[in-house]
Design an enzyme around this catalytic site. Structure first.
Site, PDB file in Angstrom:
ATOM      1  CE1 TYR A  80      28.977   3.320  29.302  1.00  0.00           C
ATOM      2  CE2 TYR A  80      30.259   1.298  29.119  1.00  0.00           C
ATOM      3  CZ  TYR A  80      29.064   1.964  28.977  1.00  0.00           C
ATOM      4  OH  TYR A  80      27.963   1.310  28.532  1.00  0.00           O
ATOM      5  CB  THR A 133       5.271  -3.652  45.557  1.00  0.00           C
ATOM      6  OG1 THR A 133       6.448  -2.913  45.892  1.00  0.00           O
ATOM      7  CG2 THR A 133       4.206  -3.409  46.612  1.00  0.00           C
ATOM      8  CG  ASP A 223      15.076  -7.930  49.190  1.00  0.00           C
ATOM      9  OD1 ASP A 223      15.955  -7.103  49.467  1.00  0.00           O
ATOM     10  OD2 ASP A 223      13.965  -7.610  48.709  1.00  0.00           O
ATOM     11  CE  LYS A 266      13.890   0.698  50.279  1.00  0.00           C
ATOM     12  NZ  LYS A 266      13.070  -0.284  49.604  1.00  0.00           N
ATOM     13  NE  ARG A 389       3.354  -0.205  50.375  1.00  0.00           N
ATOM     14  CZ  ARG A 389       4.182  -0.186  49.327  1.00  0.00           C
ATOM     15  NH1 ARG A 389       5.452  -0.420  49.467  1.00  0.00           N
ATOM     16  NH2 ARG A 389       3.730   0.050  48.127  1.00  0.00           N
ATOM     17  CG  PHE A 455       1.590   1.021  44.970  1.00  0.00           C
ATOM     18  CD1 PHE A 455       1.710  -0.268  44.493  1.00  0.00           C
ATOM     19  CD2 PHE A 455       2.748   1.721  45.282  1.00  0.00           C
ATOM     20  CE1 PHE A 455       2.961  -0.862  44.341  1.00  0.00           C
ATOM     21  CE2 PHE A 455       3.995   1.146  45.134  1.00  0.00           C
ATOM     22  CZ  PHE A 455       4.104  -0.141  44.657  1.00  0.00           C
TER      23      PHE A 455
HETATM   24  C1  PLP Z   1      12.893  -1.072  48.567  1.00  0.00           C
HETATM   25  C2  PLP Z   1      12.930  -2.508  48.469  1.00  0.00           C
HETATM   26  C3  PLP Z   1      13.188  -3.135  47.252  1.00  0.00           C
HETATM   27  C4  PLP Z   1      13.356  -2.368  45.971  1.00  0.00           C
HETATM   28  O1  PLP Z   1      14.435  -1.505  46.013  1.00  0.00           O
HETATM   29  P1  PLP Z   1      14.498  -0.173  45.128  1.00  0.00           P
HETATM   30  O2  PLP Z   1      15.885   0.315  45.286  1.00  0.00           O
HETATM   31  O3  PLP Z   1      13.480   0.772  45.680  1.00  0.00           O
HETATM   32  O4  PLP Z   1      14.174  -0.555  43.736  1.00  0.00           O
HETATM   33  C5  PLP Z   1      13.238  -4.510  47.245  1.00  0.00           C
HETATM   34  N1  PLP Z   1      13.042  -5.223  48.366  1.00  0.00           N
HETATM   35  C6  PLP Z   1      12.783  -4.649  49.552  1.00  0.00           C
HETATM   36  C7  PLP Z   1      12.588  -5.498  50.764  1.00  0.00           C
HETATM   37  C8  PLP Z   1      12.720  -3.275  49.646  1.00  0.00           C
HETATM   38  O5  PLP Z   1      12.446  -2.709  50.832  1.00  0.00           O
END
Ligand code: PLP
Length: 482
Positions: A80, A133, A223, A266, A389, A455
């Site tokens: 933990y 989104t 991001d 990703k 999209r 969506f």
């Molecule tokens: C997928 C994505 C997110 C959100 O990530 P999750 O792991 O699906 O919550 C945020 N920003 C971008 C650009 C993304 O492609």
């Protein structure tokens, strides 16, 4: 770019890996696919995997792991608090981004929740190259708004601009002057701009945006969820970066970033996410929220196995032959679609191929959701699951009227290292048939419409039963083929 030249002329993406574990796929008959759509409210999010042949919904958490990643999961240290796994991941991130502090979170949107809760107050406006989104939803939940400062090229479907994800710097400066810095806690740079087709931002533009922000005491939040594709494009398309290593490029981006966050679904081909910062003050501002929303500071809602896999995945992201696999497949997919006259977003970007639903279905009005209808039709004719999209992914105006999206796209995501070229050729074949019969496809109507992020779980129905007509035509042309 792949260094291999071909004797027979046609160049093709060549996988620099081999497949050693496979999963059997189902291709159910078109009548059953129609039933699946009827049951799933014509929303591809509501289909079951057993009904889907090629799952091109997303690249989120669906990338193939490497043998090294899978092996690493076996040696994870579960605890933990204070697990060795956490410290291994922390060390990898410190090296990867050159940022000292790391806060773990269970996925990308969870990072967005923490960042929005910490920095966004009612009345704030956050400038960004384009919204995502979940990002927009979190900013709005905290009383803020989003302002997009993209260039005119960004939403042009066909373009030769190598960096459609770039900020319009003049618009950004004007925006800061007009709104005033006290209402702009941060600017957000989205790598590999998702909603406009996985389009990259140049390193030059990132530096210029950061320079403008820092002169005005505005934080830069990056991001990095789609960093891998963006890195590939910077290296390939930005002259000044030709001789830089991928890691040099990452470090340059991180150097001008105050808060870096990412979805490890990703980036790093695992499942999870995190926030990295240079400054302990920023770390302290956010850290109390992690145990509250995510989990203790040394796991943040992630399983230790995924954390191990993420650490290896990040390391592998600095291998050009690993990160070019997605973009090169997408480019080849796009080329084949264009040869059939199918309108797509160009240049092709990262994460998937994006079909222009407005041009594909010019007879369907925005209020009848051309991208939603096209995504449903592509599943119907080929068992191929893409994602809408377009207008369904937008939010209605306060007066209840529709807010038509600037672009209506169907994204056919290509999770990395998952599909083969023959599967891509099959997808092209079915989409080409659909294109020839596109007059049969009409719009959709909401049956059940959620208030937030509709969506995901909204349910719709086909106007005038068009799906039935499409099934009939398919049978006429293909006989008893699947
Ligand atoms: C997928 C994505 C997110 C959100 O990530 P999750 O792991 O699906 O919550 C945020 N920003 C971008 C650009 C993304 O492609």
């Amino acid at each position: 770019m792949s260094k291999i030249k071909f004797f027979l002329g046609e160049s093709m993406p060549l996988e620099m890996h081999k497949v050693r574990v496979v999963q059997k796929l189902n291709l159910i008959p078109i009548e059953k696919r129609k039933q699946a759509l009827d049951d799933g409210g014509y929303n591809t999010f509501l289909l079951k995997n057993r009904e889907v042949f090629l799952d091109m919904l997303t690249d989120s958490g669906t990338n193939a792991m490497s043998d090294r990643q899978v092996a690493s999961m076996m040696v994870s240290d579960d605890s933990y608090a204070g697990s060795e796994t956490f410290y291994r991941l922390e060390k990898e991130l410190q090296s990867f981004f050159g940022m000292k502090f790391f806060l773990p979170a269970h996925q990308g949107r969870a990072c967005e929740n923490i960042i929005a809760k910490t920095f966004v107050k009612p009345g704030d406006i956050i400038p960004m190259n384009y919204h995502f989104t979940t990002t927009k939803a979190h900013i709005e939940l905290n009383g803020g708004k989003v302002e997009e400062v993209f260039t005119d090229e960004a939403v042009k479907i066909t373009s030769t601009n190598p960096f459609k994800g770039n900020f319009d710097l003049d618009k950004l400066k004007k925006f800061i002057k007009e709104v005033g810095v006290s209402h702009i806690p941060f600017a957000r740079i989205e790598m590999g701009t998702n909603l406009i087709g996985g389009q990259p931002v140049s390193l030059e533009n990132i530096k210029a945006v950061a320079n403008i922000c820092h002169k005005n005491n505005i934080l830069v939040v990056t991001d990095a969820s789609l960093l891998a594709d963006n890195l590939h494009f910077i290296k390939e398309r930005e002259e000044a970066c030709k001789n830089m290593s991928l890691h040099d490029i990452v470090l340059e981006i991180a150097k001008v970033t105050d808060v870096m966050y990412f979805s490890a679904r990703k980036l790093g081909c695992a499942r999870g996410g995190g926030i990295c910062v240079h400054d302990v003050k920023l770390f302290d501002m956010m850290k109390d929220l992690i145990p509250l929303y995510e989990g203790f500071l040394t796991y943040g809602g992630m399983s230790v196995r995924e954390m191990e896999a993420m650490a290896i995945g990040l390391e592998e992201t600095l291998d050009p032959e690993m990160i070019n696999q997605g973009p090169l497949f997408i480019e080849a997919f796009g080329k084949k679609l264009m040869e059939q006259g199918i309108p797509i977003v160009t240049p092709t970007g990262g994460l998937g191929c994006h079909i222009d639903a407005r041009a594909f279905l010019p007879h369907v009005k925005s209020e009848e959701y051309p991208a939603g209808a096209l995504a449903a039709a592509i599943f119907l004719v080929g068992g191929i699951r893409g994602m809408e999209r377009g207008t369904i992914s937008e939010t209605r105006n306060p007066d209840g009227s529709e807010h038509p999206a600037s672009v209506e796209l169907v994204r056919l995501a290509l999770p990395r290292r998952v599909f083969t070229m023959s599967q891509i050729s099959y997808a092209v074949d079915r989409i080409a048939w659909l294109f020839k019969n596109r007059d049969l496809v009409q719009g959709l109507d909401f049956v059940e419409e959620p208030k937030v992020l509709r969506f995901f779980i909204g349910r719709l129905a086909p106007i005038n039963n068009w799906s039935e007509k499409l099934v009939k035509k398919f049978r006429e042309d293909f006989g008893d083929s699947l």
